[in-house]
Design an enzyme around this catalytic site. Structure first.
Site, mmCIF file in Angstrom:
data_model
loop_
_atom_site.group_PDB
_atom_site.id
_atom_site.type_symbol
_atom_site.label_atom_id
_atom_site.label_comp_id
_atom_site.label_asym_id
_atom_site.label_seq_id
_atom_site.Cartn_x
_atom_site.Cartn_y
_atom_site.Cartn_z
ATOM 1 N N GLU A 104 -2.970 39.601 -25.769
ATOM 2 C CA GLU A 104 -3.042 38.367 -24.966
ATOM 3 C C GLU A 104 -3.125 37.091 -25.812
ATOM 4 O O GLU A 104 -3.953 36.224 -25.552
ATOM 5 C CB GLU A 104 -4.229 38.437 -24.005
ATOM 6 C CG GLU A 104 -4.171 39.639 -23.068
ATOM 7 C CD GLU A 104 -5.363 39.726 -22.110
ATOM 8 O OE1 GLU A 104 -6.320 38.945 -22.264
ATOM 9 O OE2 GLU A 104 -5.323 40.588 -21.205
ATOM 10 N N GLU A 111 -1.346 49.150 -18.962
ATOM 11 C CA GLU A 111 -2.568 48.981 -18.161
ATOM 12 C C GLU A 111 -2.247 48.956 -16.665
ATOM 13 O O GLU A 111 -2.754 48.123 -15.914
ATOM 14 C CB GLU A 111 -3.288 47.685 -18.571
ATOM 15 C CG GLU A 111 -3.617 47.614 -20.047
ATOM 16 C CD GLU A 111 -4.462 46.399 -20.437
ATOM 17 O OE1 GLU A 111 -5.050 45.743 -19.556
ATOM 18 O OE2 GLU A 111 -4.518 46.109 -21.649
HETATM 19 C C1 XIL Z 1 -11.172 45.145 -18.919
HETATM 20 C C2 XIL Z 1 -12.039 46.351 -18.607
HETATM 21 O O1 XIL Z 1 -11.351 47.189 -17.716
HETATM 22 C C3 XIL Z 1 -13.356 45.926 -18.033
HETATM 23 O O2 XIL Z 1 -14.216 47.056 -17.879
HETATM 24 C C4 XIL Z 1 -14.019 44.889 -18.917
HETATM 25 O O3 XIL Z 1 -15.180 44.415 -18.288
HETATM 26 C C5 XIL Z 1 -13.073 43.735 -19.194
HETATM 27 O O4 XIL Z 1 -11.869 44.243 -19.749
HETATM 28 N N1 XIL Z 1 -6.572 43.254 -20.036
HETATM 29 C C6 XIL Z 1 -6.990 44.040 -21.091
HETATM 30 C C7 XIL Z 1 -8.127 44.980 -20.910
HETATM 31 O O5 XIL Z 1 -6.327 44.040 -22.146
HETATM 32 O O6 XIL Z 1 -8.833 45.168 -22.099
HETATM 33 C C8 XIL Z 1 -9.050 44.538 -19.808
HETATM 34 O O7 XIL Z 1 -10.024 45.551 -19.616
HETATM 35 C C9 XIL Z 1 -8.268 44.242 -18.548
HETATM 36 C C10 XIL Z 1 -7.259 43.137 -18.785
#
Ligand code: XIL
Length: 391
Positions: A202, A319
């Site tokens: 990101e 994701e």
């Molecule tokens: C999220 C997790 O799922 C949560 O448990 C945590 O509180 C915050 O992070 N993009 C990403 C992930 O790259 O690492 C994130 O994961 C969700 C959005």
């Protein structure tokens, strides 16, 4: 068949039929090329690149090419649709979930063959205090994966979130030392066990500019290239990824307006520039956290995957989850995204952000995943697996 076939892929087969087809294509391409040269045709000073299914294959014919090696790139035939699918199915997990027999039984039953740490490998979890590493959770996931012949995607080395407070107090020089040390310690520990790392996560803002993070502020614009180089020094065999959201397509609203193209275009330029600088980057992770038809319809995501693929990059959907659609639409959406991955020819895995609806950052009521709260497969599961060619 992709050249990146690796031993950790339980579903890899090189079929005899596929081999014969590939041989036939190669022979045809060679014949056409030789015949063309024999007929006196000229490609000018830059010989056009023909294509083979394996880009590492090349022949050298100094006579025909005026002293230059002729490199064959891949024939424009695309993947063989009848070949067994090598696209991996992954899930993000928390270490303690692996203590739950129902959880691990579901991983096995439903053929998940890749794991990502949902949180356990983030900076603040692994190095909460300077130089003090907490490996427990990450070790647990990696050990489980190794014991069960699963791949691990490491997530993530450089991110603007989950950065411990002590990083903010560092000078620029110290921050560079700290980041290099962090990356090298973590990647080295799991060398040969973590096949793929989200090195940078990101780094782009919605308008396509570099996100204003602590790493940008302290290390400057070069931090992205640096991070990839440090990771590569620690494990030259790991596949290094740039991971992002909102870059899955140039029409994130899925409404045909193409009004939200800035971030995807910026990511494309960033990748092109990094590759031109020789930065060791293997692929792009498209997060694909989906809400309604955000982040775009399949056709537009396919276009994005293909143009990144044309740079020589691979793609992973890293994701995936789906909210804000009715049950039937969710099933169709999972199928659409799975087909997109398969059709691109460059997409090597699909990871959902969680295994089951009982544990998801979207909230259980959103029911965004492939298994229900009792670990039973929902119709979305079959739809996705079929779309991936893994029925
Ligand atoms: C999220 C997790 O799922 C949560 O448990 C945590 O509180 C915050 O992070 N993009 C990403 C992930 O790259 O690492 C994130 O994961 C969700 C959005």
């Amino acid at each position: 068949m992709k050249k990146s076939a690796r031993l950790y892929r339980p579903h890899n087969h090189f079929s005899v039929a596929g081999g014969l087809v590939a041989f036939g294509l190669v022979a045809t391409a060679l014949y056409v090329l030789i015949a063309t040269y024999a007929a006196g045709a000229s490609y000018g000073s830059e010989p056009e690149l023909a294509t083979l299914s394996d880009p590492s294959m090349s022949i050298s014919d100094p006579a025909a090419s005026g002293g230059k090696a002729i490199q064959f790139k891949a024939a424009a035939t695309g993947p063989d649709p009848t070949a067994p699918s090598t696209i991996l199915l992954g899930a993000a997990v928390e270490p303690n979930q692996l203590d739950d027999p129902a959880f691990t039984a579901a991983l096995t039953q439903y053929k998940f063959d890749s794991l990502t740490a949902e949180n356990a490998m983030k900076f603040g979890q692994i190095e909460p205090n300077r130089g003090q590493f907490n490996w427990e959770g990450a070790d647990k996931i990696v050990n489980y994966a190794v014991a069960n012949n699963m791949r691990v995607r490491g997530h993530t080395l450089v991110w603007h979130r989950d950065v411990p407070g002590w990083v903010n107090d560092l000078s620029s020089a110290e921050a560079a030392t700290v980041l290099e040390n962090h990356i090298k310690q973590v990647v080295t520990r799991y060398k040969g066990k973590i096949a793929q790392w989200d090195v940078v996560n990101e780094a782009l803002d919605e308008d396509g500019s570099l996100r204003d993070t602590v790493w940008l502020q302290k290390l400057g614009e070069g931090y992205i290239a640096q991070a990839f180089r440090w990771a590569n020094e620690a494990d030259p065999t790991a596949e290094l990824y740039y991971n992002e959201y909102g870059t899955e397509s140039t029409d994130l609203d899925g409404d045909g307006s193409y009004s939200r193209a800035a971030k995807a275009n910026a990511q494309y330029e960033l990748m092109r520039n990094l590759l031109n600088e020789g930065v060791p980057i293997k692929g792009v992770g498209l997060q694909t956290h989906s809400a309604g038809y955000y982040p775009g319809r399949g056709a537009d995501i396919l276009t994005e995957m293909k143009r990144l693929g044309d740079l020589g990059l691979e793609i992973e959907i890293t994701e995936l989850d789906v909210i804000n659609l009715g049950d039937a639409e969710k099933v169709e959406r999972y199928a659409e995204l799975g087909r997109t991955c398969k059709d691109s020819g460059v997409c090597t895995g699909v990871t959902t952000w969680g295994l089951y609806d009982g544990h998801t950052w979207r909230g259980t009521e959103a029911a965004p995943l492939l298994l229900d709260t009792n670990f039973n497969a929902k119709p979305s599961y079959d739809a996705l697996m079929t779309a991936l060619g893994r029925p």
